[in-house]
Write a protein that holds these residues in place. Sequence first.
Motif, PDB file in Angstrom:
ATOM      1  N   MET A   1     100.661  44.612 124.855  1.00  0.00           N
ATOM      2  CA  MET A   1      99.434  44.339 124.054  1.00  0.00           C
ATOM      3  C   MET A   1      99.389  45.065 122.642  1.00  0.00           C
ATOM      4  SD  MET A   1      95.753  43.850 125.739  1.00  0.00           S
ATOM      5  CE  MET A   1      96.123  43.339 127.319  1.00  0.00           C
ATOM      6  N   GLU A   2      99.103  46.380 123.025  1.00  0.00           N
ATOM      7  CA  GLU A   2      98.693  47.103 121.984  1.00  0.00           C
ATOM      8  C   GLU A   2      99.819  47.135 120.822  1.00  0.00           C
ATOM      9  OE1 GLU A   2      98.898  51.123 124.343  1.00  0.00           O
ATOM     10  OE2 GLU A   2      98.245  51.466 122.407  1.00  0.00           O
ATOM     11  N   HIS A   3     101.033  47.042 121.378  1.00  0.00           N
ATOM     12  CA  HIS A   3     102.273  47.022 120.296  1.00  0.00           C
ATOM     13  C   HIS A   3     102.727  45.670 119.760  1.00  0.00           C
ATOM     14  CE1 HIS A   3     102.455  51.140 121.812  1.00  0.00           C
ATOM     15  NE2 HIS A   3     103.296  50.660 122.885  1.00  0.00           N
ATOM     16  N   VAL A   4     102.015  44.734 119.907  1.00  0.00           N
ATOM     17  CA  VAL A   4     102.308  43.427 119.287  1.00  0.00           C
ATOM     18  C   VAL A   4     101.810  43.416 117.816  1.00  0.00           C
ATOM     19  CG1 VAL A   4     101.559  40.969 119.517  1.00  0.00           C
ATOM     20  CG2 VAL A   4     101.991  42.248 121.644  1.00  0.00           C
ATOM     21  N   SER A   5     100.495  43.722 117.616  1.00  0.00           N
ATOM     22  CA  SER A   5     100.323  43.722 116.179  1.00  0.00           C
ATOM     23  C   SER A   5     101.202  44.483 115.268  1.00  0.00           C
ATOM     24  CB  SER A   5      98.844  43.981 115.931  1.00  0.00           C
ATOM     25  OG  SER A   5      98.339  43.986 114.571  1.00  0.00           O
TER      26      SER A   5
ATOM     27  N   MET B   1      94.260  41.032 113.903  1.00  0.00           N
ATOM     28  CA  MET B   1      95.768  41.184 113.758  1.00  0.00           C
ATOM     29  C   MET B   1      95.887  40.008 112.369  1.00  0.00           C
ATOM     30  SD  MET B   1      99.138  39.458 115.514  1.00  0.00           S
ATOM     31  CE  MET B   1      98.673  37.920 114.903  1.00  0.00           C
ATOM     32  N   MET B   2      95.585  38.896 112.724  1.00  0.00           N
ATOM     33  CA  MET B   2      95.521  37.908 111.468  1.00  0.00           C
ATOM     34  C   MET B   2      95.091  38.428 109.993  1.00  0.00           C
ATOM     35  SD  MET B   2      97.068  35.250 112.528  1.00  0.00           S
ATOM     36  CE  MET B   2      96.875  33.741 111.568  1.00  0.00           C
ATOM     37  N   LYS B   3      93.968  39.201 110.319  1.00  0.00           N
ATOM     38  CA  LYS B   3      93.536  39.811 109.123  1.00  0.00           C
ATOM     39  C   LYS B   3      94.206  40.684 108.594  1.00  0.00           C
ATOM     40  CE  LYS B   3      89.366  42.344 108.553  1.00  0.00           C
ATOM     41  NZ  LYS B   3      88.116  42.931 109.170  1.00  0.00           N
ATOM     42  N   GLU B   4      94.750  41.690 109.474  1.00  0.00           N
ATOM     43  CA  GLU B   4      95.819  42.739 108.777  1.00  0.00           C
ATOM     44  C   GLU B   4      97.005  42.117 108.305  1.00  0.00           C
ATOM     45  OE1 GLU B   4      96.115  45.598 111.827  1.00  0.00           O
ATOM     46  OE2 GLU B   4      94.004  45.822 111.959  1.00  0.00           O
TER      47      GLU B   4
END
Length: 341
Positions: A281-285, A326-329
Amino acid sequence: MDIIVLKPRASEKEKKHIIKRLESLGLEATVSKGTERTIIGVIGNTSKVNEEVENSIRAAAGVETVMRILKPYRLASREFKKTATTVKVGKQVIGGKKICVIAGPCSVENQSMMVEIAKEVKKAGASFLRGGAFKPRTSPYSFQGLGEEGLKYLALAREKSGLPIVTEIMDPRDIDVIEKYSDVIQIGARNMQNFRLLLVVGESKKPILLKRGLSATIKEWLMSAEYIMSRGNMNVILCERGIRTFETATRNTLDLSAVPVLKKLTHLPVVVDPSHGVGIMEHVSPMAKAAVAAGADGLVIEVHTHPEEALSDGEQSLRPDAFKQMMKELKPVAQAVGREI
Ligand code: PEP
Ligand code: MN
């Protein structure tokens, strides 16, 4: 002889004459009409065509050039089509300026979770909803998916969110039911070289999301795209989802170098699935951002409202708030490479 380029003002009669000639040689023609030129792709065993025959076709009225492609894939190659292919699904365009995000759970688990996740990902800016009703699980004892019941929940979630659906087909016998409910048909990594399945979806009018096989080379992957295209379905989207390497810290090794390599070799759109690529999870973005920076046309992201209770791939699924973040970043990253999200 693999490609016949027609003169800009070649007539319909001249084109038909060439197609007839190819058919008399036991070959098939795929016509690709560009804004300036029409190109005829030749399908079949073109190595059997001798030089004399090739020269006579070169001399035929309306023909500008005849080319051989050295690559084993033709219809998928950049030589065949120089301009990037865009795949249109309703209002969405994959391969255009906008980065398309395909988001949703790994598996369709029930009706309420599907509708809830659809609404969440839509709100955060996703363009497609994903979810598997037929699941390719490593263990026969793991949850195998809800089948048609799951497809019905997906259809309901599409109705409530307005998002088109991407879902996986595993068996050629399911083509009718998958076509009935889906907007884009996914071929999973494990079936990338299920050639009978590729030929069946090649006959479909629905676009195909073709995932890279677990240990497939880029060439093998493009040959699989060629199988689909050879049956007339040109709407193939390639999806990098990580490959097998010696590394065990991540579920797979996400091969982002495949993105620029593919952009050079093929005109087909390329999307990246960092969820299966890293499996954590934490590496997806961060990998999603890297994929966009590398030139991906879209992303596949697994999202679940309760990852700890997910029936499959919970450990790599983002909660809606993390997806939103994530979408924001992704926005400034997309902008930096001339895209939007
Ligand atoms: C999936 O998309 O849930 C899936 C099974 O992916 P892959 O085929 O890439 O493993
Ligand atoms: Mn999954």
